[in-house]
Design a protein around this motif. Structure first.
Motif, mmCIF file in Angstrom:
data_model
loop_
_atom_site.group_PDB
_atom_site.id
_atom_site.type_symbol
_atom_site.label_atom_id
_atom_site.label_comp_id
_atom_site.label_asym_id
_atom_site.label_seq_id
_atom_site.Cartn_x
_atom_site.Cartn_y
_atom_site.Cartn_z
ATOM 1 N N SER A 155 -19.564 24.667 47.882
ATOM 2 C CA SER A 155 -19.679 23.987 46.597
ATOM 3 C C SER A 155 -20.907 24.474 45.839
ATOM 4 O O SER A 155 -21.941 24.774 46.437
ATOM 5 C CB SER A 155 -19.801 22.476 46.826
ATOM 6 O OG SER A 155 -20.000 21.820 45.603
ATOM 7 N N PHE A 156 -20.758 24.521 44.532
ATOM 8 C CA PHE A 156 -21.889 24.776 43.638
ATOM 9 C C PHE A 156 -22.085 23.590 42.708
ATOM 10 O O PHE A 156 -22.661 23.711 41.625
ATOM 11 C CB PHE A 156 -21.673 26.061 42.833
ATOM 12 C CG PHE A 156 -21.646 27.308 43.679
ATOM 13 C CD1 PHE A 156 -22.746 27.698 44.419
ATOM 14 C CD2 PHE A 156 -20.507 28.101 43.731
ATOM 15 C CE1 PHE A 156 -22.728 28.845 45.186
ATOM 16 C CE2 PHE A 156 -20.470 29.258 44.501
ATOM 17 C CZ PHE A 156 -21.589 29.625 45.236
ATOM 18 N N ASP A 157 -21.609 22.410 43.120
ATOM 19 C CA ASP A 157 -21.765 21.196 42.320
ATOM 20 C C ASP A 157 -23.241 20.879 42.097
ATOM 21 O O ASP A 157 -24.092 21.215 42.932
ATOM 22 C CB ASP A 157 -21.094 20.004 42.999
ATOM 23 C CG ASP A 157 -19.582 20.069 42.901
ATOM 24 O OD1 ASP A 157 -19.052 20.896 42.149
ATOM 25 O OD2 ASP A 157 -18.932 19.276 43.619
ATOM 26 N N ARG A 158 -23.503 20.201 40.990
ATOM 27 C CA ARG A 158 -24.877 19.862 40.605
ATOM 28 C C ARG A 158 -24.971 18.381 40.263
ATOM 29 O O ARG A 158 -25.171 18.006 39.113
ATOM 30 C CB ARG A 158 -25.303 20.708 39.413
ATOM 31 C CG ARG A 158 -25.212 22.196 39.694
ATOM 32 C CD ARG A 158 -25.502 22.989 38.453
ATOM 33 N NE ARG A 158 -25.217 24.390 38.693
ATOM 34 C CZ ARG A 158 -25.609 25.370 37.896
ATOM 35 N NH1 ARG A 158 -26.295 25.079 36.808
ATOM 36 N NH2 ARG A 158 -25.305 26.607 38.176
ATOM 37 N N PRO A 159 -24.859 17.530 41.275
ATOM 38 C CA PRO A 159 -24.916 16.082 40.989
ATOM 39 C C PRO A 159 -26.319 15.629 40.600
ATOM 40 O O PRO A 159 -27.318 16.222 41.015
ATOM 41 C CB PRO A 159 -24.484 15.447 42.310
ATOM 42 C CG PRO A 159 -24.894 16.428 43.336
ATOM 43 C CD PRO A 159 -24.715 17.777 42.699
#
Length: 162
Positions: A155-159
């Motif tokens: 993942s490259f998500d940025r929460p």
């Protein structure tokens, strides 16, 4: 050592202002992305939030580990080398991240960054800074790498919240 308590992160997003309080030694890299239109170099890593020892000589060290997205911003001048040795894993580990300089280069970036990888590999580049986004709370475990299912895959998500 059994530890069922939850480790709370001080915050979900860390930046270059937190650099002196961070350390990436033995952080596993699962994926790298070069977002050229955004001038970003992005890593999917397992970050070792805390190394835990019982204080007994020879006792195993355990870890609080969390999946994170590390994003370097306004990247240019990237140079890299990494050799995969026979019998070594395809997922390299970070040995250290260092920065030098406060002089602006031609692209206006004040920092020269070096990411040292296991087996002598290295990435060098200029960037204005970084942001590291924790994607989940840390998990207490014996090893330094999370199980693939526990980290939510690649993942490259940025929460901004967990």
């Amino acid at each position: 050592m059994e530890n069922s308590s939850q480790h709370k992160l001080q915050k979900v997003v860390w930046t270059e202002e937190d650099f002196e309080n961070m350390g990436w030694h033995d952080a596993t890299i699962y994926a790298v992305s070069f977002l050229t239109n955004q001038w970003e170099l992005v890593f999917d890593i397992d970050y070792l939030v805390e190394w835990v020892s019982e204080g007994v000589a020879g006792a195993p060290i355990e870890f609080w580990v969390a999946p994170a997205t590390l994003v370097f911003e306004n990247v240019n001048g990237l140079k890299t080398n990494y050799e995969i040795w026979t019998g070594s894993p395809l997922t390299p580990s970070i040995m250290d991240i260092s920065r030098s300089g406060r002089e602006y280069n031609l692209a206006g970036n004040p920092w020269e960054w070096t990411i040292e990888l296991e087996h002598g590999g290295k990435m060098e580049f200029h960037a204005s800074g970084f942001r590291q986004f924790f994607r989940a709370n840390p998990i207490f475990q014996k090893g330094q790498q999370l199980e693939f299912i526990n980290r939510g895959g690649i993942s490259f998500d940025r929460p901004t919240k967990i």
